[in-house]
Enzyme design. Structure first.
Site, PDB file in Angstrom:
ATOM      1  N   MET A   1       0.833  -1.198   0.000  1.00 23.78           N
ATOM      2  CA  MET A   1       0.000   0.000   0.000  1.00 23.78           C
ATOM      3  C   MET A   1       0.873   1.256   0.000  1.00 23.78           C
ATOM      4  O   MET A   1       0.430   2.336   0.383  1.00 23.78           O
ATOM      5  CB  MET A   1      -0.947   0.009   1.204  1.00 23.78           C
ATOM      6  CG  MET A   1      -2.014  -1.072   1.122  1.00 23.78           C
ATOM      7  SD  MET A   1      -3.603  -0.570   1.814  1.00 23.78           S
ATOM      8  CE  MET A   1      -3.149  -0.129   3.481  1.00 23.78           C
TER       9      MET A   1
ATOM     10  N   HIS B   1       9.551  -3.402   3.414  1.00 27.03           N
ATOM     11  CA  HIS B   1       9.137  -3.718   2.048  1.00 27.03           C
ATOM     12  C   HIS B   1      10.337  -4.153   1.202  1.00 27.03           C
ATOM     13  O   HIS B   1      10.222  -5.057   0.359  1.00 27.03           O
ATOM     14  CB  HIS B   1       8.477  -2.495   1.401  1.00 27.03           C
ATOM     15  CG  HIS B   1       7.159  -2.125   2.011  1.00 27.03           C
ATOM     16  ND1 HIS B   1       6.979  -0.987   2.753  1.00 27.03           N
ATOM     17  CD2 HIS B   1       5.953  -2.748   1.978  1.00 27.03           C
ATOM     18  CE1 HIS B   1       5.717  -0.908   3.161  1.00 27.03           C
ATOM     19  NE2 HIS B   1       5.074  -1.964   2.707  1.00 27.03           N
TER      20      HIS B   1
ATOM     21  N   SER C   1       7.071   0.304   9.705  1.00 29.20           N
ATOM     22  CA  SER C   1       5.708   0.585   9.270  1.00 29.20           C
ATOM     23  C   SER C   1       5.652   1.998   8.715  1.00 29.20           C
ATOM     24  O   SER C   1       6.321   2.904   9.227  1.00 29.20           O
ATOM     25  CB  SER C   1       4.724   0.456  10.441  1.00 29.20           C
ATOM     26  OG  SER C   1       3.437   0.927  10.093  1.00 29.20           O
TER      27      SER C   1
END
Length: 521
Positions: free
Chosen positions: A27, A34, A193
């Site tokens: 997202m 990631h 995050s």
């Protein structure tokens, strides 16, 4: 690296890929976590595709959809640096069509996938109604369009990962493989995050107390605490005293996500807290002992080879219990006594000294009364005697006790005929390998040839295997059968490597990287 903004551009890129595609759905707000996923997707000659799509269907009213971080240029740079071949930035209309708006139950594959209600009764389920349905909806559409060989996701949101594994048709039907990557943490212990960037320095220091609370709970487990209520309350008290708003602190089973009253084997202690504008998730996998995998099945299904390779891959020890029964059969033959119950057998078992050790490369070395019989137990005359010896209750009782002692600390991949049903009923993963009699006879002949032995005709081998199956399934002591909560895996027509991959995936659904890795051996 290629930037894709439309479905037609994506389709052209996929058509030109010329091989398997590994897919990393995100997202956006890409960070080191990631990048770990993207690097995990690289290799094996595959092309790596990253998607960046803030999915509106997984945000409830009042959630942070409009303020969710969006940095497309930075995301593209991060993806390229990690090795991605292409980044796809779909718009909402590229993922959800007008037909979806008219009929919310419609999906590309016909029929909306359903979530097992038990999976969302705990953790974030009660706090985020509709969230997991939205995640499942978008993932089905993305996979339907991309058709990847592998999809790579992180273990950070374990509940989401579990829902997808168990409810997403493409994964359940094995149209693609899900590869899970471990959580990546910042220097202060917070899981990486995109929401971390919304915290002020003071809020960041406050948020870092959550992983500390979980670490303290893990220390309590190492000190002997096993009660869920005590572990959960310790975490809640620590978080609340730090000024954090706590949604939950729950100890659950990793596979079922159901509450645990007591830590047995592996469990996940998870939290959700609010800090300033962000709601942050974290968890810690707790172990009361090292994990155990129990692999059962009839002769000739490849148990020994699969178990050895799986143990090496996961950093566990290979316990070949079949070799233990072969050792007893060898001893009976060496003593030239009839195979059967009685006083002579009882005396033989009472005076027997059976020892297992592991060689430099993890191979099992078996000695009986001081004699290394690791090779001798594979001789044809021993193989022929094993079914009758293994069916004797006295033999099974003695060896089962020894196997349980060996498994007391865990850390094993154990193979045999009753590992998941009688010896290790609390194993984290119980597998029953099977194959047709014809396939097993062919494998037995190939194995004998490789060992320099002359195999009998295939028809003879098939008859021997069928007889062994009958003896194993009808014996009174621990008959051969799949465990009620085990997984049956048919090995016909697939390679050993594919079987090992499937068992590793099953293991990681129950014992993730956060709970066990080779580094914790």
């Amino acid at each position: 690296m290629v930037i894709l903004h439309s479905n037609s551009a994506l389709d052209q890129w996929l058509a030109a890929a010329g091989g398997p595609v590994h897919f990393v759905p995100t997202m956006g707000g890409l960070h080191r976590g990631h990048q770990r996923l993207i690097r995990a997707a690289c290799g094996s000659g595959a092309r790596v595709l990253v998607s960046v799509f803030v999915n509106p269907t997984q945000f409830a009213a009042g959630d942070d959809f409009t303020t969710y971080p969006r940095h497309p240029d930075g995301d593209a740079q991060q993806a390229g640096a990690a090795g991605a071949d292409a980044v796809w930035f779909p718009a909402v209309e590229h993922v959800y069509s007008e037909a979806d708006d008219a009929n919310p139950d419609r999906t590309c594959s016909g029929g909306r996938p359903r979530i097992e209600p038990a999976l969302i009764r705990t953790l974030c389920g009660p706090w985020r109604p509709g969230h997991f349905e939205g995640v499942l909806m978008v993932m089905e559409r993305l996979l339907e369009r991309v058709q990847p060989a592998v999809v790579v996701m992180g273990e950070k949101d374990w509940q989401q990962l579990t829902v997808l594994r168990q409810c997403l048709p493409a994964l359940r039907q094995k149209r693609c493989r899900l590869l899970a990557a471990p959580v990546v943490r910042e220097e202060d212990g917070l899981p990486c995050s995109s929401r971390n960037g919304r915290l002020s320095p003071a809020q960041r220091r406050q948020a870092a107390l959550a992983p500390q609370a979980l670490q303290e709970a893990e220390a309590a487990v190492l000190a002997g605490e096993r009660r869920a209520t005590v572990l959960e309350q310790r975490v809640r008290t620590r978080l609340a005293s730090s000024g954090l708003q706590v949604d939950y602190a729950q100890l659950v089973h990793p596979l079922t996500l159901q509450p645990c009253s007591r830590l047995e084997g592996v469990a996940m202690l998870a939290t959700a807290v609010h800090v300033g504008p962000a709601r942050l998730l974290d968890h810690r996998f707790l172990l009361s002992r090292k994990p155990i995998i129990a692999i059962d099945g009839p002769a000739g299904t490849g148990k020994s080879t699969v178990t050895r390779l799986l143990a090496a891959r996961l950093g566990l020890l290979h316990l070949d219990t079949g070799a233990m029964y072969r050792a007893v059969a060898w001893l009976v033959l060496e003593n030239r006594q009839p195979v059967g119950s009685g006083e002579a057998l009882q005396k033989l078992l009472e005076t027997m000294e059976l020892r297992l050790a592991w060689g430099d490369h993890g191979q099992q070395v078996i000695r009986i009364n001081g004699v290394n019989v690791s090779d001798a137990v594979r001789l044809p005359r021993v193989t022929a005697a094993v079914p009758r010896v293994a069916a004797l209750p006295e033999v099974r009782q003695v060896l089962t006790r020894q196997q349980r002692v060996l498994g007391r600390e865990g850390g094993l991949v154990s193979e045999g005929r009753d590992m998941g049903t009688a010896v290790f009923p609390h194993a984290e993963l119980k597998v029953y390998l099977t194959a047709t009699v014809a396939e097993r006879a062919r494998r037995r002949a190939a194995d004998m040839t490789q060992r320099g032995q002359t195999p009998p005709p295939l028809a003879t081998l098939e008859a021997q295997i069928a007889e062994r199956d009958h003896l194993d399934r009808t014996r009174t002591e621990a008959p051969l059968r799949p465990a009620e909560d085990g997984v049956v895996v048919a090995t016909d027509g697939i390679s050993v490597e594919q079987v090992v991959d499937e068992l590793e995936d099953l293991f990681r659904q129950r014992v993730p990287h956060g709970a066990w890795s080779m580094g914790r051996r």
